[in-house]
Write a protein that holds these residues in place. Structure first.
Motif, PDB file in Angstrom:
ATOM      1  N   ALA A  53       0.832  -1.205   0.000  1.00 13.78           N
ATOM      2  CA  ALA A  53       0.000   0.000   0.000  1.00 13.78           C
ATOM      3  C   ALA A  53       0.865   1.253   0.000  1.00 13.78           C
ATOM      4  CB  ALA A  53      -0.938  -0.006   1.208  1.00 13.78           C
ATOM      5  N   LEU A  57       0.776   4.121  -2.925  1.00 16.72           N
ATOM      6  CA  LEU A  57       0.508   5.520  -2.607  1.00 16.72           C
ATOM      7  C   LEU A  57       1.683   6.417  -2.992  1.00 16.72           C
ATOM      8  CD1 LEU A  57      -1.117   4.863   0.867  1.00 16.72           C
ATOM      9  CD2 LEU A  57      -2.311   5.880  -1.090  1.00 16.72           C
ATOM     10  N   SER A 157      -5.306   2.717   5.992  1.00 16.63           N
ATOM     11  CA  SER A 157      -6.197   3.883   5.990  1.00 16.63           C
ATOM     12  C   SER A 157      -5.460   5.144   6.429  1.00 16.63           C
ATOM     13  CB  SER A 157      -7.400   3.631   6.901  1.00 16.63           C
ATOM     14  OG  SER A 157      -8.153   2.523   6.456  1.00 16.63           O
ATOM     15  N   ALA A 160      -3.190   6.155   3.575  1.00 19.17           N
ATOM     16  CA  ALA A 160      -3.963   6.723   2.473  1.00 19.17           C
ATOM     17  C   ALA A 160      -4.406   8.143   2.806  1.00 19.17           C
ATOM     18  CB  ALA A 160      -5.174   5.841   2.181  1.00 19.17           C
ATOM     19  N   THR A 164      -2.988  11.425   0.814  1.00 18.80           N
ATOM     20  CA  THR A 164      -4.005  12.208   0.119  1.00 18.80           C
ATOM     21  C   THR A 164      -4.039  13.646   0.619  1.00 18.80           C
ATOM     22  OG1 THR A 164      -5.362  10.224  -0.195  1.00 18.80           O
ATOM     23  CG2 THR A 164      -6.451  12.341  -0.472  1.00 18.80           C
ATOM     24  N   TRP A 173      -9.966  13.281   0.150  1.00 17.45           N
ATOM     25  CA  TRP A 173     -10.068  12.298   1.225  1.00 17.45           C
ATOM     26  C   TRP A 173     -11.522  12.104   1.646  1.00 17.45           C
ATOM     27  CZ3 TRP A 173      -8.448   8.167   3.234  1.00 17.45           C
ATOM     28  CH2 TRP A 173      -8.926   7.738   4.467  1.00 17.45           C
ATOM     29  N   VAL A 294      -7.459   5.638  -4.904  1.00 18.01           N
ATOM     30  CA  VAL A 294      -7.194   5.324  -3.499  1.00 18.01           C
ATOM     31  C   VAL A 294      -8.409   4.653  -2.870  1.00 18.01           C
ATOM     32  CG1 VAL A 294      -6.631   6.269  -1.229  1.00 18.01           C
ATOM     33  CG2 VAL A 294      -5.480   7.145  -3.272  1.00 18.01           C
ATOM     34  N   LEU A 298      -8.444   0.879  -1.067  1.00 18.98           N
ATOM     35  CA  LEU A 298      -9.004   0.560   0.245  1.00 18.98           C
ATOM     36  C   LEU A 298     -10.181  -0.414   0.127  1.00 18.98           C
ATOM     37  CD1 LEU A 298      -8.853   4.052   1.958  1.00 18.98           C
ATOM     38  CD2 LEU A 298      -7.755   1.972   2.801  1.00 18.98           C
TER      39      LEU A 298
END
Length: 645
Positions: A53, A57, A157, A160, A164, A173, A294, A298
């Motif tokens: 992840a 990202l 999370s 992310a 973001t 977001w 994104v 998730l």
């Protein structure tokens, strides 16, 4: 006893609610630092999914290459010039501790450690090395069961959200969070349809899971859970790699196989065309994951966590407590291979080895006897002259030296202040040469007793204005740019990229450019020079600090602080300590001399600017180490003969 998997699934909504509201200021700061470099993300088991992840990202938001590694890779592949991120929910397994020790010894530009336990061995180890970005994130559900669930959703999370918000916008977001919230809500129709779609697969022995770039994280996690809990045989491929031979499995074993497709908006058309070509007798389950990339990432992770529960029910295995065999426990606790230390061609102490590594830019173990002997001789000569000197004052850089650059808007640490007071009490002088202005005066006055203010000399704006801490009239922040800088300041403000991506502060003798999230330090440096050349500006100097580019009039120098001390104290020696001693760092001039120590970057000159701190230490911690070794005798400062060995 491990938790039932259903109990863990029931906590997912609370975990995501926590991730939406948890303070992520330090995480955003670490993400911004990571954005300046390529990245290596390191994890094992469930944390390996979190590493994937981070990579997704990082590449999406920064455009820089990133790679996933296991702890075993860390020792085998000594990468340089990259940001390293270690991820571990428990922070106690032997592999992640070994990887941390290896990276700490290398002193990378950034080492970030994300851990779910504050009291873990990993966290304790990192606290011994304050340059590490230690990010503690304990999810509210507590320790996971056998498989990573809430810790994994929490980590991904938070990451992310941080990426973001740091590189995107709050509205982005909010859109992502709304999609995930909907999938976590009780009785969600989309999740119910996922379960109905996948039921037809579990009677088959093999599942081929095909995915796109935005859903790779969920696919990787589902493969991990299938294997770790022995739920079944699952093969992974993205849509195009599936076309390069992976499809042949269905030609020979289609009767015992099914296809699970993760489909996002990014790859929907390709997915539909691919699935249309699957033989009709092969069952296909489609998990539709709409929304921005994104959100799809998730959502794919949520799908993986849910599917794990459903397939476990179908095959009669609780994924949260599948049972661990004795040989599995023994395997888990096996240590990583111990790499035999290369015998050096010339004997060195650990401090000498670290110092030469920093100065030469390569490990002493890679040097032949002659090269290593030259470096050791230069180090020995430098150390001897430093130990034989007595100093009337110590001149410090500020950001990166007396305060951590990551926390430069906080007050100096109490242990640093205690040591400065110790020097001042013994009639030693303290001076500070900083690129900043009145904020330094304000912060130092807040932590230092009034009685010492007149004995502390401050060179503001890289030595443009100099005054004791007791002088409230200096610096003068209201004065306009001097003639050498005024035209250049206007040109910089008109440059479209600088105007968009930087914050510009104009002072009488200094222009400071500080990049925002979207511009790397290197590009800021290049554009500043381009504007200087295009305008024909002369009589200026450009330096880089740990967080900005400073353009100053030619007469401005941190050495002006030493000149002022010489006027006040007469012929004396002064010890100077800074962090950016490599050109074009803003401490290059300050540390270009015999009586100089760096707490981070060093120059290439063998006769000056060495970093003699303990291995694995830099910045404020190295400063503290140096000044604690200073002895004060009759108002003179010096190191003992046994110091800095």
């Amino acid at each position: 006893m491990a938790k039932p998997y259903a109990t863990e699934i029931a906590s997912l909504e609370a975990t995501f609610a926590w991730a939406k509201t948890e303070d992520i200021a330090n995480l955003k700061s670490a993400v911004r630092s990571a954005g300046l470099f390529p990245l290596q993300a390191i994890g094992s088991g469930g944390s390996l999914t979190a590493a994937h992840a981070v990579v997704s990202l990082h590449q999406t938001f920064t455009g820089r290459i990133a790679t996933v590694s296991t702890p075993l890779d860390v020792a085998a592949d000594p990468l340089v010039g990259v940001s390293h991120w270690l991820l571990s929910a428990g922070g106690g397994n032997v592999d992640i501790i070994s990887a941390a020790k290896t990276l700490l010894a290398r002193e990378p530009r950034q080492l970030a450690v994300m851990c779910g336990r504050s009291d873990s061995p990993l966290a304790d180890l990192c606290r011994q090395h304050p340059f590490v970005d230690l990010l503690i994130a304990p999810p509210p559900a507590g320790k996971d069961g056998f498989l990573a669930t809430n810790s994994l959703l929490g980590f991904v999370s938070l990451l992310a959200r941080a990426y973001t918000l740091q590189f995107g916008a709050k509205d982005d977001w909010d859109t992502i969070a709304a999609i995930v919230d909907q999938l976590l809500a009780d009785g969600n129709d989309a999740v119910a349809s996922w379960r109905g779609e996948t039921e037809k697969l579990w009677s088959r022995g093999t599942t081929l899971l095909i995915h796109g770039p935005t859903t790779r994280v969920g696919a990787i996690d589902l493969e991990s859970k299938f294997t770790e809990a022995a739920l079944g045989n699952l093969q992974l491929a993205d849509y195009r790699n599936f076309a390069h031979g992976r499809h042949h499995w269905l030609a020979k074993r289609g009767a015992i196989s099914g296809v699970l497709a993760l489909v996002s908006d990014h790859d929907r058309r390709l997915a539909e065309k691919t699935l249309d070509l699957i033989p009709a007798e092969v069952p296909i389950a489609v998990i539709d994951l709409s929304g921005p990339p994104v959100a799809a990432m998730l959502s794919s992770l949520l799908a993986a966590l849910r599917i794990t529960e459903w397939v476990g029910t179908a095959v009669g295995i609780d994924p949260g407590r599948p049972g661990v065999p004795d040989f599995g426990r023994k395997l888990y606790n096996l240590p990583l291979p111990r790499h035999k230390k290369t015998k050096l061609a010339v004997a060195l102490s650990p401090r000498e080895e670290a110092a030469i590594n920093r100065k030469a830019g390569k490990a002493p173990a890679s040097m032949d006897a002659d090269e290593l002997a030259r470096w050791k001789s230069a180090l020995t000569t430098y150390r001897k002259q430093l130990l034989n000197k007595r100093f009337s004052a110590v001149v410090f850089d500020y950001d990166g030296t007396l305060v951590d650059t990551r926390h430069r808007y906080q007050l100096p640490r109490s242990d640093i202040i205690d040591e400065l007071i110790r020097i001042l009490k013994s009639s030693g002088r303290v001076a500070i040469a900083t690129g900043r202005g009145s904020s330094v005066r304000k912060d130092l006055r807040a932590v230092l007793p009034t009685e010492y203010w007149s004995e502390i000399l401050i060179g503001y704006y890289n030595g443009a204005e100099i005054a004791p801490l007791s002088d409230a009239a200096v610096p003068d922040g209201s004065a306009a740019c001097c003639p050498e800088l005024s035209g250049l300041a206007n040109a910089l403000q008109r440059h479209p990229e600088l105007a968009t991506f930087t914050e510009q502060t104009n002072r009488q003798f200094q222009i400071t450019l500080q990049s925002k999230a979207d511009m790397g330090e290197g590009r800021l440096w290049d554009i500043a020079h381009q504007v200087i050349m295009a305008t024909g500006s002369s009589g200026v100097k450009v330096t880089r600090s740990s967080h900005s580019v400073d353009i100053v009039a030619a007469s401005v120098s941190k050495l002006n602080v030493i000149g002022r001390l010489k006027k006040e104290l007469g012929p004396s020696s002064f010890l100077t300590i800074g962090d950016r001693g490599r050109w074009p760092g803003n401490d290059y001039e300050l540390l270009h001399g015999e009586d100089t120590l760096s707490v981070d970057e060093t120059s290439v000159d063998p006769a000056s600017c060495w970093n003699l701190a303990d291995a694995g230490q830099r910045g404020v911690q190295a400063t503290l180490e140096y000044i604690r070794l200073l002895e004060v005798v009759d108002g003179q400062l010096g190191f003992s003969k046994d110091a800095l060995k």
